[in-house]
Design a protein around this motif. Structure first.
Motif, mmCIF file in Angstrom:
data_model
loop_
_atom_site.group_PDB
_atom_site.id
_atom_site.type_symbol
_atom_site.label_atom_id
_atom_site.label_comp_id
_atom_site.label_asym_id
_atom_site.label_seq_id
_atom_site.Cartn_x
_atom_site.Cartn_y
_atom_site.Cartn_z
ATOM 1 N N LYS A 184 46.508 48.532 37.178
ATOM 2 C CA LYS A 184 46.751 49.120 38.490
ATOM 3 C C LYS A 184 47.880 48.355 39.154
ATOM 4 O O LYS A 184 47.761 47.154 39.404
ATOM 5 C CB LYS A 184 45.482 49.062 39.360
ATOM 6 N N ILE A 185 48.975 49.034 39.406
ATOM 7 C CA ILE A 185 50.132 48.398 40.034
ATOM 8 C C ILE A 185 50.164 48.797 41.509
ATOM 9 O O ILE A 185 50.169 49.979 41.841
ATOM 10 C CB ILE A 185 51.437 48.819 39.334
ATOM 11 N N PRO A 186 50.152 47.829 42.404
ATOM 12 C CA PRO A 186 50.161 48.141 43.835
ATOM 13 C C PRO A 186 51.332 49.042 44.227
ATOM 14 O O PRO A 186 52.427 48.939 43.655
ATOM 15 C CB PRO A 186 50.284 46.756 44.493
ATOM 16 N N ASP A 187 51.091 49.911 45.195
ATOM 17 C CA ASP A 187 52.144 50.826 45.654
ATOM 18 C C ASP A 187 53.379 50.068 46.122
ATOM 19 O O ASP A 187 54.512 50.527 45.936
ATOM 20 C CB ASP A 187 51.617 51.701 46.801
ATOM 21 N N SER A 188 53.165 48.897 46.713
ATOM 22 C CA SER A 188 54.298 48.115 47.216
ATOM 23 C C SER A 188 55.233 47.693 46.088
ATOM 24 O O SER A 188 56.456 47.642 46.251
ATOM 25 C CB SER A 188 53.805 46.885 47.973
ATOM 26 N N ILE A 189 54.653 47.399 44.929
ATOM 27 C CA ILE A 189 55.473 46.996 43.785
ATOM 28 C C ILE A 189 56.181 48.202 43.183
ATOM 29 O O ILE A 189 57.369 48.121 42.816
ATOM 30 C CB ILE A 189 54.603 46.288 42.727
ATOM 31 N N TYR A 224 48.978 42.440 38.138
ATOM 32 C CA TYR A 224 50.099 42.613 39.072
ATOM 33 C C TYR A 224 49.730 42.296 40.513
ATOM 34 O O TYR A 224 50.600 42.264 41.373
ATOM 35 C CB TYR A 224 50.636 44.052 38.981
ATOM 36 N N ASP A 225 48.451 42.086 40.781
ATOM 37 C CA ASP A 225 48.074 41.724 42.146
ATOM 38 C C ASP A 225 46.969 40.683 42.118
ATOM 39 O O ASP A 225 46.124 40.676 41.219
ATOM 40 C CB ASP A 225 47.649 42.957 42.944
ATOM 41 N N LEU A 226 47.005 39.812 43.107
ATOM 42 C CA LEU A 226 46.063 38.699 43.156
ATOM 43 C C LEU A 226 44.633 39.161 43.376
ATOM 44 O O LEU A 226 43.692 38.529 42.879
ATOM 45 C CB LEU A 226 46.465 37.733 44.271
ATOM 46 N N GLU A 227 44.439 40.252 44.089
ATOM 47 C CA GLU A 227 43.079 40.713 44.368
ATOM 48 C C GLU A 227 42.349 41.065 43.075
ATOM 49 O O GLU A 227 41.194 40.670 42.871
ATOM 50 C CB GLU A 227 43.115 41.932 45.293
ATOM 51 N N THR A 228 43.031 41.792 42.185
ATOM 52 C CA THR A 228 42.425 42.154 40.901
ATOM 53 C C THR A 228 42.131 40.910 40.080
ATOM 54 O O THR A 228 41.054 40.762 39.485
ATOM 55 C CB THR A 228 43.353 43.090 40.116
ATOM 56 N N MET A 229 43.095 39.991 40.039
ATOM 57 C CA MET A 229 42.917 38.761 39.286
ATOM 58 C C MET A 229 41.774 37.920 39.849
ATOM 59 O O MET A 229 40.917 37.429 39.104
ATOM 60 C CB MET A 229 44.206 37.946 39.290
ATOM 61 N N ASP A 230 41.761 37.742 41.165
ATOM 62 C CA ASP A 230 40.728 36.916 41.795
ATOM 63 C C ASP A 230 39.334 37.490 41.561
ATOM 64 O O ASP A 230 38.370 36.742 41.328
ATOM 65 C CB ASP A 230 40.979 36.802 43.298
ATOM 66 N N ASN A 231 39.221 38.812 41.617
ATOM 67 C CA ASN A 231 37.926 39.457 41.390
ATOM 68 C C ASN A 231 37.439 39.196 39.967
ATOM 69 O O ASN A 231 36.266 38.867 39.742
ATOM 70 C CB ASN A 231 38.045 40.958 41.641
ATOM 71 N N PHE A 232 38.363 39.313 39.016
ATOM 72 C CA PHE A 232 38.017 39.050 37.615
ATOM 73 C C PHE A 232 37.612 37.596 37.415
ATOM 74 O O PHE A 232 36.597 37.301 36.771
ATOM 75 C CB PHE A 232 39.211 39.399 36.721
ATOM 76 N N LEU A 233 38.377 36.677 37.972
ATOM 77 C CA LEU A 233 38.080 35.254 37.797
ATOM 78 C C LEU A 233 36.754 34.865 38.441
ATOM 79 O O LEU A 233 36.013 34.030 37.914
ATOM 80 C CB LEU A 233 39.215 34.409 38.364
ATOM 81 N N SER A 234 36.451 35.481 39.578
ATOM 82 C CA SER A 234 35.187 35.149 40.248
ATOM 83 C C SER A 234 33.991 35.597 39.415
ATOM 84 O O SER A 234 32.927 34.983 39.453
ATOM 85 C CB SER A 234 35.132 35.792 41.636
ATOM 86 N N LYS A 235 34.172 36.683 38.653
ATOM 87 C CA LYS A 235 33.084 37.216 37.841
ATOM 88 C C LYS A 235 32.996 36.574 36.455
ATOM 89 O O LYS A 235 32.084 36.858 35.685
ATOM 90 C CB LYS A 235 33.242 38.735 37.691
ATOM 91 N N THR A 236 33.983 35.713 36.137
ATOM 92 C CA THR A 236 33.975 35.066 34.819
ATOM 93 C C THR A 236 33.908 33.544 34.935
ATOM 94 O O THR A 236 34.163 32.836 33.964
ATOM 95 C CB THR A 236 35.234 35.456 34.017
ATOM 96 N N GLU A 237 33.556 33.061 36.114
ATOM 97 C CA GLU A 237 33.469 31.610 36.325
ATOM 98 C C GLU A 237 32.480 30.955 35.366
ATOM 99 O O GLU A 237 32.630 29.795 34.985
ATOM 100 C CB GLU A 237 33.066 31.308 37.775
ATOM 101 N N HIS A 238 31.454 31.704 34.978
ATOM 102 C CA HIS A 238 30.398 31.135 34.121
ATOM 103 C C HIS A 238 30.812 31.040 32.659
ATOM 104 O O HIS A 238 30.107 30.421 31.861
ATOM 105 C CB HIS A 238 29.133 31.979 34.240
ATOM 106 N N LEU A 239 31.929 31.644 32.293
ATOM 107 C CA LEU A 239 32.394 31.588 30.905
ATOM 108 C C LEU A 239 33.193 30.298 30.716
ATOM 109 O O LEU A 239 34.255 30.129 31.290
ATOM 110 C CB LEU A 239 33.270 32.800 30.581
ATOM 111 N N ASP A 240 32.681 29.414 29.909
ATOM 112 C CA ASP A 240 33.263 28.078 29.790
ATOM 113 C C ASP A 240 34.369 28.034 28.743
ATOM 114 O O ASP A 240 34.332 27.243 27.801
ATOM 115 C CB ASP A 240 32.167 27.065 29.451
#
Length: 286
Positions: free
Chosen positions: A232-237, A189-205
């Protein structure tokens, strides 16, 4: 191209989701599949989710493909069958024309509508992935040779908002090493959570499809945020959903998808039986 070829070509992948009926009437399911034809690349077919009895995911997937031509991804859980039966189902699925499966461990039956049922759990999702890759090579779990092999693409699930993300990624690494061909995540639901996950899984091909679960109410938003681990759903949403319904939830999903689209390999939209909601969300990337 089929799903396997699209994954190999690194196309942007869109998958939806269907839960088979608690009964034999597939009329509604066929209609949904037909409405999504040409828009989604495949439809996940759940395997008695929340341990509530439904039609077999493999049988329902086969019937959907036979009736509509839509490619499917039946879920295969470890909850209800031992390692012999799981392999037999996978062999049968392959011969019915099923090309993909999602390997998941499954929910505890005590939470479902048959709490007296005995859980099996001979293996886990990693074990199913290993079994699929063995069958694809023409061998069973114990390396006995088969009379013919399978050609199954196997997906695995990931919780991109896990409390212990390092542990979740370590488990994903094991799944990919076991032979997982692509990943479908829990809702984001938020880009920060997604971006953090993607940055930590860049090595998975392998391709990663980000989960999107449109909110339908303020109550649903609060429930997911408070009770579902990893979401985790942001308070704003949550504030936006106050006194609002499904239409606002679709707008939120559209906005998220528009911002995330260029960063991701694809999406998995969990809109259950609402093909109209799924199609509406996709307007966000047109």
């Amino acid at each position: 191209m089929n799903l396997k070829e699209k994954l190999q070509h690194k196309d942007f992948i869109i998958t939806g989701e269907i839960t088979p009926p608690k009964g034999t009437d597939l009329t509604e399911i066929y209609q949904i599949a037909e409405e999504l034809t040409g828009t989604v690349d495949a439809i996940n077919v759940c395997d008695s989710p929340m341990a509530k009895m439904k039609m077999s995911s493999i049988m329902a997937a086969h019937l959907i493909e036979d009736k509509t031509g839509m490619e499917t991804i039946p879920h295969i859980t470890c909850r209800d069958k031992n390692i012999i039966a799981l392999q037999g189902d996978l062999l049968g699925a392959s011969q019915l024309g099923i090309k993909n499966i999602l390997a998941i461990t499954g929910d505890d039956p005590t939470a479902g509508d048959h709490p007296e049922a005995s859980p099996v759990f001979d293996t886990n999702s990693i074990g199913i992935i290993e079994i699929v890759q063995n069958l694809n090579q023409g061998y069973d779990h114990n390396n006995n040779q088969l009379t013919g092999d399978t050609d199954l693409t196997v997906a695995t699930a990931a919780n991109l908002g896990a409390d212990d993300l390092d542990e979740e990624i370590a488990r994903l690494e094991t799944k990919v090493s076991a032979g997982a061909d692509f990943i479908q995540t829990q809702p984001a639901y938020d880009l920060e959570t997604m971006d953090n996950f993607l940055s930590k899984t860049e090595h998975l091909d392998v391709p990663i499809l980000i989960g999107i679960l449109p909110l339908t109410s303020f109550k649903m938003a609060n429930y997911l945020d408070s009770n579902v681990p990893g979401i985790k759903i942001p308070d704003s949403i949550i504030t936006r959903m106050k006194d609002q319904g499904a239409e606002e939830g679709v707008k939120i999903a559209q906005e998220f998808l528009k911002k995330a689209h260029s960063k991701i390999d694809g999406i998995h939209i969990m809109s259950a039986k609402r093909s109209d909601v799924l199609l509406h969300i996709l307007e966000g990337i047109k």
